[in-house]
Write a protein that holds these residues in place. Structure first.
Motif, short mmCIF file in Angstrom:
data_model
loop_
_atom_site.label_atom_id
_atom_site.label_comp_id
_atom_site.label_asym_id
_atom_site.label_seq_id
_atom_site.Cartn_x
_atom_site.Cartn_y
_atom_site.Cartn_z
N GLN A 44 -3.34 -3.17 8.87
CA GLN A 44 -3.27 -1.88 9.56
C GLN A 44 -3.08 -2.08 11.07
O GLN A 44 -2.28 -1.39 11.70
CB GLN A 44 -4.55 -1.08 9.31
N TYR B 7 -3.10 9.36 -2.40
CA TYR B 7 -3.51 8.64 -1.20
C TYR B 7 -4.78 7.83 -1.43
O TYR B 7 -4.90 6.69 -1.00
CB TYR B 7 -3.71 9.63 -0.05
N ARG C 185 -0.50 4.84 0.59
CA ARG C 185 -0.91 5.28 1.92
C ARG C 185 0.19 6.05 2.64
O ARG C 185 -0.02 6.55 3.75
CB ARG C 185 -1.31 4.07 2.77
N ASN D 266 0.82 -1.21 0.00
CA ASN D 266 0.00 0.00 0.00
C ASN D 266 0.86 1.28 0.00
O ASN D 266 0.75 2.12 0.89
CB ASN D 266 -0.91 0.02 1.23
#
Length: 445
Positions: free
Chosen positions: A166, A45, A38, A35
């Motif tokens: 995450q 983004y 991010r 990712n």
């Protein structure tokens, strides 16, 4: 600046994927696991970069002749049946409309996993796939390990925002699974300094996992460590690395880290642990009363009110096994376990049958370290909700394709080629090679 860099990389590789769709698989893997967008602060983004990568890859797949059936071994057959069972479970679940975003997310990952199995078939493809998959996590682990050491482990490490990893717990397990696969890649390196750099990266990944403050990660890395040493062909250096983790990194961790780890033995006194057990009980009861499970999520208030034992608070399963059980029932769990057992056995086949041939030894290394990765996933996953994360599926694809490569004796018909030639830039490379030869000859005169 970061936004322009990321978007430029995606744009160039997406164009390359139209002619060489296997490059699109690499692009998708990088975006899906790491990712990178991010870590930007502007338009990139929230840009649909993964959709661009997937679209270019699928378009290239339609026109290329360099593809094969994705069903290259039993694990992929189990995987396909599991995909059908998950879809059936979603359609007849408690909330098909509300569960659609999660089903859509999972099916995109599954689709691209099948695409990878269709487009990757050479040794170069498989090892490149391993580098992109593992390297994406290794960079995150490198960053997290440095952060853990600099802060003395007082602050937790986290994964990319909005990703499967995450949460600190899921991030730790992903990094732990990446360590043995990074060792596989290390064994393929010929340069001494690059091997040392890989060793340092593995140590920092271990530090990053410890810095997550995840109890499940500690159990996973403990269970994986012994098998990692046993399966490695370089037991001395691996034993030294494990010793550094035990004697240097663990004493560095702060007191509150140790207090949290000690709750593993007194789980019945920990509200978080008891909440997980309550969620597991609910998952079991849901599977007993709903043969195909509750859908893409069994975290519904009504189910916890009906089946909760300790309380009625709705919580995630925090276990790949109970997550699949509650979501897709006993049939889904059976298919899920059958797929991973089949993948583990395929990796064991590689380790046993590809070890004695110099041409296939890399595949034996892959099989040995893939088994270590699967064990880490099996142990750590017992306490984490990471059932649909890309990494173990990618490792499964590597194992299946490598076994096919060995069985068909593919090294006898594969000519060694460079990345530039695979990318469609062979003419450029050959021109440069000719210039180098000419310059060398003139210098000798």
């Amino acid at each position: 600046m970061r936004d322009l860099l990321i978007v430029s990389i995606v744009g160039v590789m997406a164009l390359m994927a139209l002619k060489r769709p296997w490059i699109g698989v690499m692009l998708w893997t990088w975006i899906s696991i790491m990712n990178p967008h991010r870590y930007t602060y502007g338009f990139a983004y929230s840009a649909p970069l993964a959709a661009v990568a997937a679209g270019a890859t699928l378009l290239g797949l339609l026109f290329t002749r360099e593809r094969q059936s994705p069903f290259q071994g039993p694990p992929m057959v189990w995987f396909f049946v599991l995909s059908l069972a998950i879809t059936f479970s979603w359609l007849f679940g408690m909330d098909p409309v509300g569960d659609f975003p999660q089903w859509d997310k999972v099916m995109k990952i599954y689709l691209m996993t099948f695409v990878a199995a269709m487009l990757l078939y050479t040794k170069h493809h498989i090892i490149a796939f391993a580098w992109v998959t593992v390297g994406s996590l290794a960079l995150l682990g490198l960053k997290g390990g440095i952060f853990t050491i600099l802060t003395g482990g007082n602050h937790r490490t986290w994964g990319p925002i909005g990703s499967f990893i995450q949460d600190n717990n899921e991030f730790a397990l992903a990094i732990i699974m990446a360590i043995p696969m990074l060792h596989f890649l290390q064994l393929q390196l010929k340069s001494g300094w690059m091997r040392h750099a890989a060793s340092i990266t593995m140590l920092l990944c271990a530090a990053s996992a410890l810095g997550s403050h995840s109890r499940g990660a500690l159990l996973a890395i403990s269970a994986m460590g012994l098998l990692f040493w046993w399966r490695s062909q370089r037991k001395g250096p691996i034993a030294l690395m494990i010793g550094v983790v035990v004697l240097a990194l663990l004493p560095m961790m702060p007191e509150h880290w140790w207090d949290r780890m000690h709750t593993i033995r007194t789980y019945e006194e920990d509200a978080s642990a008891m909440g997980r057990i309550n969620a597991w009980i609910v998952a079991w009861e849901v599977a007993k009363n709903h043969w195909f499970g509750a859908g893409m999520s069994y975290q519904h208030e009504i189910l916890f009110m009906l089946y909760g034992v300790y309380d009625q608070k709705t919580l995630a399963a925090h276990s790949i096994y109970f997550q699949i059980l509650g979501n897709h029932g006993f049939l889904g769990l059976f298919l899920y376990l059958a797929m991973w057992v089949s993948a583990y056995r395929a990796a064991g086949w590689l380790n046993k049958h590809a070890r004695n041939n110099p041409e296939t030894r890399w595949a034996a290394d892959l099989g040995a370290m893939a088994q270590v990765c699967f064990v880490g996933f099996a142990v750590g996953g017992a306490f984490l909700s990471l059932s649909y994360f890309d990494l173990p599926y990618n490792v499964m694809v590597m194992v299946v394709l490598a076994k096919r490569w060995v069985v068909t004796r593919a090294w006898e018909r594969e000519a060694p080629v460079s990345f530039l030639e695979y990318a469609g830039l062979g003419r450029f490379q050959r021109r440069n090679s000719a210039r180098e030869i000419t310059a060398r000859a003139q210098g000798q005169r």
